[in-house]
Design an enzyme around this catalytic site. Structure first.
Site, PDB file in Angstrom:
ATOM      1  N   TRP A  62       0.837  -1.163   0.084  1.00  0.00           N
ATOM      2  CA  TRP A  62      -0.138   0.019   0.042  1.00  0.00           C
ATOM      3  C   TRP A  62       0.790   1.190   0.006  1.00  0.00           C
ATOM      4  CZ3 TRP A  62      -2.900   0.496   5.456  1.00  0.00           C
ATOM      5  CH2 TRP A  62      -2.216   0.481   6.389  1.00  0.00           C
ATOM      6  N   ASN A  63       0.277   2.281  -0.343  1.00  0.00           N
ATOM      7  CA  ASN A  63       1.104   3.621  -0.338  1.00  0.00           C
ATOM      8  C   ASN A  63       0.121   4.840  -0.062  1.00  0.00           C
ATOM      9  OD1 ASN A  63       2.851   2.763  -2.871  1.00  0.00           O
ATOM     10  ND2 ASN A  63       0.978   2.174  -3.779  1.00  0.00           N
ATOM     11  N   HIS A  70      -6.360  19.633  -7.469  1.00  0.00           N
ATOM     12  CA  HIS A  70      -6.679  19.971  -9.144  1.00  0.00           C
ATOM     13  C   HIS A  70      -5.687  19.340  -9.904  1.00  0.00           C
ATOM     14  CE1 HIS A  70      -9.913  22.937  -8.039  1.00  0.00           C
ATOM     15  NE2 HIS A  70      -9.313  22.884  -6.731  1.00  0.00           N
ATOM     16  N   HIS A  74      -9.802  16.066 -13.201  1.00  0.00           N
ATOM     17  CA  HIS A  74     -10.453  16.365 -11.761  1.00  0.00           C
ATOM     18  C   HIS A  74     -11.760  17.441 -12.091  1.00  0.00           C
ATOM     19  CE1 HIS A  74      -7.974  20.098 -12.364  1.00  0.00           C
ATOM     20  NE2 HIS A  74      -8.750  20.826 -11.845  1.00  0.00           N
ATOM     21  N   ASP A  76     -13.800  20.602 -10.461  1.00  0.00           N
ATOM     22  CA  ASP A  76     -13.756  22.071  -9.749  1.00  0.00           C
ATOM     23  C   ASP A  76     -15.355  22.025  -9.034  1.00  0.00           C
ATOM     24  OD1 ASP A  76     -11.376  22.646 -11.078  1.00  0.00           O
ATOM     25  OD2 ASP A  76     -12.195  24.000 -12.280  1.00  0.00           O
ATOM     26  N   HIS A  80     -14.201  26.657  -5.045  1.00  0.00           N
ATOM     27  CA  HIS A  80     -12.695  26.883  -5.321  1.00  0.00           C
ATOM     28  C   HIS A  80     -12.439  28.179  -5.926  1.00  0.00           C
ATOM     29  CE1 HIS A  80      -9.122  26.345  -7.862  1.00  0.00           C
ATOM     30  NE2 HIS A  80      -9.612  26.183  -8.991  1.00  0.00           N
ATOM     31  N   HIS A 208     -14.118  30.018 -14.660  1.00  0.00           N
ATOM     32  CA  HIS A 208     -13.813  29.937 -13.164  1.00  0.00           C
ATOM     33  C   HIS A 208     -14.840  30.920 -12.660  1.00  0.00           C
ATOM     34  CE1 HIS A 208     -10.236  27.178 -14.091  1.00  0.00           C
ATOM     35  NE2 HIS A 208     -10.300  26.651 -12.817  1.00  0.00           N
TER      36      HIS A 208
HETATM   37  C1  23J Z   1      -6.045  28.209  -9.883  1.00  0.00           C
HETATM   38  C2  23J Z   1      -5.832  29.397 -10.531  1.00  0.00           C
HETATM   39  C3  23J Z   1      -5.943  29.459 -11.794  1.00  0.00           C
HETATM   40  C4  23J Z   1      -6.598  28.399 -12.495  1.00  0.00           C
HETATM   41  C5  23J Z   1      -6.826  27.108 -11.608  1.00  0.00           C
HETATM   42  C6  23J Z   1      -6.706  27.079 -10.494  1.00  0.00           C
HETATM   43  C7  23J Z   1      -7.349  25.832 -12.374  1.00  0.00           C
HETATM   44  O1  23J Z   1      -7.124  25.693 -13.611  1.00  0.00           O
HETATM   45  C8  23J Z   1      -8.052  24.667 -11.811  1.00  0.00           C
HETATM   46  O2  23J Z   1      -7.530  23.580 -11.710  1.00  0.00           O
HETATM   47  O3  23J Z   1      -9.009  25.036 -11.096  1.00  0.00           O
HETATM   48  S1  23J Z   1      -6.563  28.173 -14.412  1.00  0.00           S
HETATM   49 MN    MN Z   2      -9.283  22.770 -11.109  1.00  0.00          MN
END
Ligand code: 23J
Ligand code: MN
Length: 258
Positions: A62-63, A70, A74, A76, A80, A208
């Site tokens: 195991w690890n 992220h 993945h 979001d 976030h 985002h």
């Molecule tokens: C933090 C800041 C900018 C970005 C991101 C995260 C992601 O792309 C992410 O994986 O949520 S662009």
């Molecule tokens: Mn992300």
């Protein structure tokens, strides 16, 4: 109606429904986002061996796992981004919103010609004219062909002295998808939902900012989107239920009628 799940089981057994894995492999080689100074960056994914049928554990392997939320394919969660700071963390996303239909807009040819290619409102409206409205409670998957670069970090991030050059969605379209369409979120093949050049958009990182602010989600670094039809697939996204988490590496599966 009461037999809907049994019908699905039968269709899977008969090969009438295929399970397509939309997930990239997760390893130390998995490409990760690189933000410029002075921003904090995410660590690579890494396994740290605890035992391997040895004196540390004679009958078991195991690890411990290390890495950022992220990383790789993945999810979001709204929390976030500062615009979604009062909304769900990844553990709070209702399970019914982790299963839903997916449609695919394919701009791989345009992204091959221009790595900074951006999806616009008129492109989505043209898709809707052909295939019907974007699905309520479903995903818009944006195919750019970028998954072909996913095993080569330099090609995947595609950065030069002016920053990363990867395809995305323009500001007006990000706002419109957030405010005017009943989708759960957007899924992309690139390292983030925003274009490589989106650090200098107004506002910065509009996908985002607008989508997470509207309580919607992002899915990134998807694989095998080219194996999905424009409409008709069912997507299952299974992020880890990390309490307080802003996102999570995610297994993403699609059920596709054959
Ligand atoms: C933090 C800041 C900018 C970005 C991101 C995260 C992601 O792309 C992410 O994986 O949520 S662009
Ligand atoms: Mn992300």
């Amino acid at each position: 109606m009461t037999d809907a799940v049994q019908n699905l089981v039968a269709a899977l057994a008969a090969g009438q429904v295929e399970v397509v894995d939309l997930t990239q492999p997760l390893s130390e080689e998995t490409p990760i986002l690189r933000l410029p100074e002075p921003f904090a960056n995410t660590p690579r994914f890494r396994l740290r061996e605890l035992s391997h049928y040895d004196e540390r554990g004679p009958a078991w392997y195991w690890n411990a796992l290390e890495g950022g939320e992220h990383t790789g394919t993945h999810f979001d969660a709204p929390i976030h981004w500062v615009t979604g700071q009062d909304q769900d963390d990844v553990s709070q996303v209702p399970p019914g919103r982790l299963v839903g239909p997916a449609v695919v807009i394919d701009h791989a040819d345009r992204a091959a010609a221009d790595p900074d290619h951006l999806l616009r409102v008129e492109d989505v409206e043209a898709f809707e004219a052909d295939h019907g409205p974007l699905p309520e409670g479903g995903w818009l998957l944006y195919r750019t062909g970028w998954d072909a670069r996913a095993q080569d970090e330099a090609a995947f991030l595609n950065a030069d002295d002016t920053g990363p050059h990867t395809p995305g969605i323009d500001v007006a379209c990000a706002r419109w998808l957030a405010d005017e369409r009943p989708i759960l979120g957007i899924g992309v093949e690139t390292v983030g939902t925003d274009a490589g050049a989106a650090h200098s958009f107004d506002p910065p990182f509009p996908c985002h900012s607008f989508l997470l602010g509207a309580g919607k989600y992002g899915l990134t670094q998807l694989a095998n989107v080219d194996r999905l039809p424009p409409t008709g697939a069912l997507l299952i996204a299974a992020p880890l239920k990390i309490v307080g988490g802003s996102g999570s590496p995610t297994r993403v599966l699609a059920l596709v009628p054959r």
